[in-house]
Design a protein around this motif. Structure first.
Motif, PDB file in Angstrom:
ATOM      1  N   ASN A 181       1.224   5.224  -0.262  1.00 12.73           N
ATOM      2  CA  ASN A 181       0.593   6.727  -0.120  1.00 12.73           C
ATOM      3  C   ASN A 181       1.630   7.586  -0.306  1.00 12.73           C
ATOM      4  O   ASN A 181       2.708   7.923   0.387  1.00 12.73           O
ATOM      5  CB  ASN A 181       0.051   6.906   1.675  1.00 12.73           C
ATOM      6  N   ASN A 237       2.150  -3.720   8.505  1.00 13.29           N
ATOM      7  CA  ASN A 237       0.851  -3.460   7.467  1.00 13.29           C
ATOM      8  C   ASN A 237       1.230  -3.367   6.242  1.00 13.29           C
ATOM      9  O   ASN A 237       0.247  -2.937   5.328  1.00 13.29           O
ATOM     10  CB  ASN A 237       0.426  -2.154   7.938  1.00 13.29           C
ATOM     11  N   HIS A 269       0.665  -1.141   0.035  1.00 13.25           N
ATOM     12  CA  HIS A 269       0.004  -0.136  -0.018  1.00 13.25           C
ATOM     13  C   HIS A 269       0.999   1.178   0.068  1.00 13.25           C
ATOM     14  O   HIS A 269       1.669   1.416   0.720  1.00 13.25           O
ATOM     15  CB  HIS A 269      -0.940  -0.098   1.322  1.00 13.25           C
ATOM     16  N   TYR A 271       2.955  -1.296   4.292  1.00 16.76           N
ATOM     17  CA  TYR A 271       2.577   0.156   3.885  1.00 16.76           C
ATOM     18  C   TYR A 271       3.572   1.000   3.735  1.00 16.76           C
ATOM     19  O   TYR A 271       4.478   1.170   4.740  1.00 16.76           O
ATOM     20  CB  TYR A 271       1.498   0.751   5.041  1.00 16.76           C
ATOM     21  N   ARG A 329       4.701   5.329   2.906  1.00 22.62           N
ATOM     22  CA  ARG A 329       4.451   6.629   2.763  1.00 22.62           C
ATOM     23  C   ARG A 329       5.388   7.516   2.440  1.00 22.62           C
ATOM     24  O   ARG A 329       6.710   7.485   3.218  1.00 22.62           O
ATOM     25  CB  ARG A 329       3.973   7.198   4.324  1.00 22.62           C
TER      26      ARG A 329
END
Length: 123
Positions: free
Chosen positions: A31, A49, A29, A51, A53
């Motif tokens: 971002n 997670n 993921h 993830y 960023r």
């Protein structure tokens, strides 16, 4: 005359390239944010997670891509089971951090030869 890709198209192409280059098999993921809240560096990866960023405001797209490639290398390390969750994994000079730095540089050089516009575009 060839139409120039938008930054969004170029970033999507880059993500596909890195995913293939690193043979990433689990979803990451991503971002991309202009919001500095809760981010003290230009990028981070959360292995629990899956993830990442990436802070993009006022940065050249090539720099954003290099940060993303670095974090995607950490994701691949996580897939391989190399990340232990220990803070030392990401310490300056650690083998895992050195791998992320060197492979991200390699990825940028290869992708940049194929897409030289990354050296002139800003986010």
């Amino acid at each position: 005359m060839e139409k120039r890709m938008s930054n969004r198209e170029l970033m999507s192409k880059f993500i596909d390239f890195v995913t293939s280059y690193l043979d990433i098999n689990t979803p990451l993921h991503i971002n991309l944010t202009r919001d500095r809240t809760d981010i003290t560096t230009t990028a981070y990866y959360d292995p629990m997670n899956m993830y990442t960023r990436i802070y993009i405001k006022d940065r050249a797209i090539m720099d954003v891509m290099r940060s993303l490639a670095h974090e995607m290398v950490h994701h691949k390390q996580n897939e391989r089971g190399d990340l232990t969750g220990n803070e030392a994994d990401g310490a300056d000079g650690s083998p895992l951090e050195n791998e992320a730095n060197s492979v991200a540089g390699e990825i940028i050089r290869i992708f940049g030869r194929q897409n030289p516009e990354i050296y002139t575009n800003n986010v």
